[in-house]
Design a protein around this motif. Structure first.
Motif, PDB file in Angstrom:
ATOM      1  N   ILE A  87       1.092  -0.976  -0.055  1.00  0.00           N
ATOM      2  CA  ILE A  87       0.161  -0.177   0.099  1.00  0.00           C
ATOM      3  C   ILE A  87       0.853   0.995  -0.154  1.00  0.00           C
ATOM      4  CG2 ILE A  87      -1.692   1.138   1.204  1.00  0.00           C
ATOM      5  CD1 ILE A  87      -2.524  -1.453   2.620  1.00  0.00           C
ATOM      6  N   VAL A  88       0.549   1.971  -0.901  1.00  0.00           N
ATOM      7  CA  VAL A  88       1.489   3.292  -0.979  1.00  0.00           C
ATOM      8  C   VAL A  88       0.481   4.594  -0.933  1.00  0.00           C
ATOM      9  CG1 VAL A  88       2.998   4.795  -2.363  1.00  0.00           C
ATOM     10  CG2 VAL A  88       3.192   2.451  -2.340  1.00  0.00           C
ATOM     11  N   THR A  89       0.860   5.611   0.024  1.00  0.00           N
ATOM     12  CA  THR A  89      -0.136   6.775   0.189  1.00  0.00           C
ATOM     13  C   THR A  89       0.831   8.058   0.039  1.00  0.00           C
ATOM     14  OG1 THR A  89      -1.431   7.998   1.537  1.00  0.00           O
ATOM     15  CG2 THR A  89       0.210   7.219   2.792  1.00  0.00           C
ATOM     16  N   MET A  90       0.310   9.181  -0.275  1.00  0.00           N
ATOM     17  CA  MET A  90       1.297  10.485  -0.695  1.00  0.00           C
ATOM     18  C   MET A  90       1.077  11.445   0.329  1.00  0.00           C
ATOM     19  SD  MET A  90       2.187   9.745  -3.629  1.00  0.00           S
ATOM     20  CE  MET A  90       2.993  11.298  -3.739  1.00  0.00           C
ATOM     21  N   THR A  91       2.109  11.929   0.925  1.00  0.00           N
ATOM     22  CA  THR A  91       2.302  12.814   2.009  1.00  0.00           C
ATOM     23  C   THR A  91       3.340  14.021   1.626  1.00  0.00           C
ATOM     24  OG1 THR A  91       2.630  12.866   4.497  1.00  0.00           O
ATOM     25  CG2 THR A  91       4.419  11.680   3.068  1.00  0.00           C
ATOM     26  N   TYR A  92       3.480  14.927   2.333  1.00  0.00           N
ATOM     27  CA  TYR A  92       4.190  16.058   2.210  1.00  0.00           C
ATOM     28  C   TYR A  92       5.029  16.695   3.384  1.00  0.00           C
ATOM     29  CZ  TYR A  92       5.423  20.569   0.822  1.00  0.00           C
ATOM     30  OH  TYR A  92       6.126  22.111   0.490  1.00  0.00           O
ATOM     31  N   LEU A  93       6.193  17.108   3.115  1.00  0.00           N
ATOM     32  CA  LEU A  93       6.924  17.768   4.139  1.00  0.00           C
ATOM     33  C   LEU A  93       6.298  18.599   5.035  1.00  0.00           C
ATOM     34  CD1 LEU A  93      10.051  18.227   4.885  1.00  0.00           C
ATOM     35  CD2 LEU A  93       9.860  20.354   3.430  1.00  0.00           C
ATOM     36  N   GLY A  94       5.145  19.336   4.605  1.00  0.00           N
ATOM     37  CA  GLY A  94       4.420  20.125   5.875  1.00  0.00           C
ATOM     38  C   GLY A  94       3.760  19.516   6.670  1.00  0.00           C
ATOM     39  N   GLY A  95       3.794  18.124   6.721  1.00  0.00           N
ATOM     40  CA  GLY A  95       3.468  17.158   8.020  1.00  0.00           C
ATOM     41  C   GLY A  95       4.586  16.875   8.960  1.00  0.00           C
ATOM     42  N   GLU A  96       5.841  17.226   8.555  1.00  0.00           N
ATOM     43  CA  GLU A  96       7.092  17.331   9.216  1.00  0.00           C
ATOM     44  C   GLU A  96       7.557  18.569   9.922  1.00  0.00           C
ATOM     45  OE1 GLU A  96      10.027  14.730   7.453  1.00  0.00           O
ATOM     46  OE2 GLU A  96       8.684  14.280   5.942  1.00  0.00           O
TER      47      GLU A  96
ATOM     48  N   ASP B  70       1.310  10.110   8.068  1.00  0.00           N
ATOM     49  CA  ASP B  70       2.488   9.568   8.529  1.00  0.00           C
ATOM     50  C   ASP B  70       2.718   8.421   9.695  1.00  0.00           C
ATOM     51  OD1 ASP B  70       3.136  11.036   6.308  1.00  0.00           O
ATOM     52  OD2 ASP B  70       4.637  12.326   7.203  1.00  0.00           O
ATOM     53  N   MET B  71       2.123   8.828  10.538  1.00  0.00           N
ATOM     54  CA  MET B  71       2.023   7.654  11.819  1.00  0.00           C
ATOM     55  C   MET B  71       0.784   6.862  11.575  1.00  0.00           C
ATOM     56  SD  MET B  71       4.186   8.657  13.921  1.00  0.00           S
ATOM     57  CE  MET B  71       3.714   6.897  14.848  1.00  0.00           C
ATOM     58  N   ASN B  72      -0.175   7.186  10.849  1.00  0.00           N
ATOM     59  CA  ASN B  72      -0.815   5.829  10.369  1.00  0.00           C
ATOM     60  C   ASN B  72      -0.107   4.881   9.429  1.00  0.00           C
ATOM     61  OD1 ASN B  72      -3.086   7.315  11.095  1.00  0.00           O
ATOM     62  ND2 ASN B  72      -3.888   7.982   9.086  1.00  0.00           N
ATOM     63  N   VAL B  73       0.941   5.277   8.496  1.00  0.00           N
ATOM     64  CA  VAL B  73       1.709   4.412   7.874  1.00  0.00           C
ATOM     65  C   VAL B  73       2.359   3.369   9.071  1.00  0.00           C
ATOM     66  CG1 VAL B  73       3.866   4.417   6.212  1.00  0.00           C
ATOM     67  CG2 VAL B  73       1.946   5.651   5.820  1.00  0.00           C
TER      68      VAL B  73
END
Ligand SMILES: CCCCCCc1ccc(Oc2ccc(Oc3cccc(O)n3)cc2)c(O)c1
Length: 257
Positions: free
Chosen positions: A143-152, A169-172
């Motif tokens: 499974i692949v999802t898309m995230t962004y730096l603005g969450g870090e 990101d924590m869900n992953v």
């Protein structure tokens, strides 16, 4: 003919809106390696453009409507996949939403309903999808999802979507723990800014593109095709030892202070 990496794999792609979508670039990369694809789209408005794209490039692919805020619609997607395909080897989760008025100005002004909506669509939906996908991934999966730096880190204007990406990101990581025993891997791709329909919803998006060209180690912005290639790697045997990971495909921008 070089051996294709995804021969015989059945993969669900969630989040194609048009030909500029990251999800569409991922679909093209997976298709090139021999994967059989199914698609979900949100709302009649997008159905025509998604159907045109799919019928032209990947005729015969299954197309199902899905509003991820409704569990019964997610159930319906996977019931259809079980009936029509049986075994699933991968899911690409490439969808998110936040109200545009909450993607600018001060984060402190975020409304309760805007906050919950962003969390529901952009983060919780991955949990709901993974729960149903696991049942069809009887031969293991990815499974692949898309995230962004603005969450870090704080990225101006990204605001409530940053909170949703932090949760994503924590869900992953928590889902990786649950799914590993079923040989199902789950990872995120943290892409640099790409000019998509979604990006139009974020204020001053163009400013960050310019900053990337000036500051990113590779001195260039990110394009959909390189994200597609990384997703293909994460769907393939080549990434068999990777789960719970966030891979940055951002010209190295995230390493800068
Ligand atoms: C100031 C940050 C600039 C870089 C933003 C990179 C980026 C671009 C697009 C991204 O995906 C979305 C998806 C939905 C979204 O919410 C939207 C999009 C359009 C209209 C609307 O009402 N909401 C906002 C961003 C995303 O998560 C991250």
């Amino acid at each position: 003919m070089n051996r294709m990496l995804l021969n015989g794999k059945h993969i669900l792609i969630m989040g194609v809106a048009n030909k500029r979508s990251i999800a569409w670039a991922i679909a093209q990369a997976l298709h090139r390696e021999g994967a059989k694809l199914a698609f979900t789209f949100q709302g009649e408005r997008l159905e025509r453009s998604v159907r045109e794209l799919v019928d032209e490039h990947m005729p015969g692919s299954l197309l199902v409507s899905c509003d991820v805020t409704k569990d019964e619609e997610i159930d319906q997607v996977f019931a259809t996949l079980e009936e029509k395909i049986g075994v699933l080897h991968g899911v690409v989760h490439s969808l998110a939403f936040a109200k545009t008025e909450e993607l600018e100005g001060e984060f402190i002004n975020t409304s309760r309903d805007g906050y919950l909506l962003a969390q529901d669509i952009s983060a919780y939906s991955l949990v709901a999808v993974a729960k149903r996908a696991r049942k069809l991934m009887t031969e293991g999966g990815s499974i692949v999802t898309m995230t962004y730096l603005g969450g870090e880190r704080v990225v101006e204007n990204y605001n409530v979507m940053g909170i949703a990406k932090a949760a994503l990101d924590m869900n992953v990581r928590y889902l990786a723990k649950d799914l590993g025993a079923d040989n199902v891997r789950i990872n995120a791709i943290s892409a640099g800014p790409i000019r998509t329909l979604a990006a139009k919803g974020v204020k001053d998006f163009n400013k960050i593109l310019k900053t990337m060209e000036e500051k990113a180690p590779l001195r260039r912005t990110t394009d959909q095709a390189e994200v597609g290639d990384t997703a293909m790697f994460l769907m393939s045997h080549l990434s068999r030892g990777i789960t719970g990971e966030v891979i940055h495909v951002d010209s190295g921008y995230h390493i800068l202070g």
